[in-house]
Design an enzyme around this catalytic site. Structure first.
Site, PDB file in Angstrom:
ATOM      1  N   ASP A  49      49.297   9.380  34.748  1.00 56.39           N
ATOM      2  CA  ASP A  49      48.914  10.328  35.785  1.00 56.39           C
ATOM      3  C   ASP A  49      48.619   9.549  37.059  1.00 56.39           C
ATOM      4  O   ASP A  49      47.800   8.624  37.055  1.00 56.39           O
ATOM      5  CB  ASP A  49      47.668  11.113  35.359  1.00 56.39           C
ATOM      6  N   ASP A 109      50.525  25.497  31.953  1.00 55.70           N
ATOM      7  CA  ASP A 109      49.146  25.042  31.840  1.00 55.70           C
ATOM      8  C   ASP A 109      48.271  26.280  31.727  1.00 55.70           C
ATOM      9  O   ASP A 109      48.340  27.168  32.582  1.00 55.70           O
ATOM     10  CB  ASP A 109      48.744  24.240  33.083  1.00 55.70           C
TER      11      ASP A 109
END
Length: 239
Positions: free
Chosen positions: A8, A129
């Site tokens: 990330d 998500d």
């Protein structure tokens, strides 16, 4: 089941967020390319990259770090975060990315997902998500009334390569993945589903694999913290 080590990216560094909060970022390294090489050396078959700044900005922000990773490794990589139009999709795929992940745009402009999946077979994934089953967008900052399963089903005939399902409440919290919700989603569609969020031990990976319907799992913090040994996990999944 394929294990995807996660990198990330925030401000050019490797970080992990807690439940998607940008102000709760732990920095794990300032050389993403070296981290990617280390994952490759440990035997991973894929890399999962996220441009966190890009997810909020709506356009690529950590492009230099992503390009450095692509230059430093040979394994295929998938990238999500800030990919909201065809030009950006084409740009990333032309730079050697194996797969783009479309998240926010899958809710706001599903036709783009269909166009892209048709134009680039096998190279477009949808990132879903969810918090308590409802989809969140724009770096998880905005909640919608769209149910994750409904969104997944709407792409059933679109030719997308995979669905990456993240349970936001589990992400970065080291509490284990939401196996039941991920399994339910995987059973509801024929598209391969990759689990993300909370994968923090070998037992978690085995639980996901043993459902028999989950195609992959993404893990980040556990690999950096040492809670999960990548080499051991990869050989266990092969076994």
């Amino acid at each position: 089941m394929i294990l995807y080590p996660a990198i990330d990216l925030k401000d050019g560094q490797c970080v992990r967020l807690l439940r998607g909060e940008m102000d709760k970022a732990t920095v794990f390294g300032d050389d993403p390319a070296a981290q990617a090489r280390a994952f490759q050396d440990a035997g991973c078959e894929w890399l999962h990259l996220v441009d966190l700044n890009g997810a909020f900005a709506g356009q690529p922000v950590n492009a230099a770090a992503v390009e450095a990773i692509l230059a430093a490794t040979d394994v295929p990589a998938q990238l999500g975060g800030g990919i909201r139009d065809m030009a950006t999709i084409e740009m990333w795929l032309s730079k050697g990315l194996a797969r783009v992940i479309l998240g926010t745009v899958a809710v706001e402009n599903p036709d783009l997902v269909r166009q892209a999946a048709k134009a680039f077979p096998g190279q477009v994934a949808v990132g879903i998500d969810a918090r308590k089953g409802r989809v969140a967008t724009k770096g998880w900052a905005e909640e919608t009334d769209v149910m994750a399963t409904d969104l997944a089903k709407s792409f059933e005939d679109a030719g997308v390569a995979a669905i990456i399902y993240t349970d936001i409440d589990r992400d970065g919290a080291m509490g284990g993945p939401n196996v039941a919700a991920t399994q339910d989603l995987a059973r509801a569609v024929s598209i391969p589903v990759i689990a993300s969020g909370g994968v923090s031990s070998l037992a978690d990976l085995v639980a996901l694999r043993d459902t028999g319907v989950i195609a992959g799992a993404i893990s980040g913090r556990a690999l950096y913290d040492g809670a999960l040994d990548l080499s051991a996990a990869l050989s266990a999944l092969k076994g």
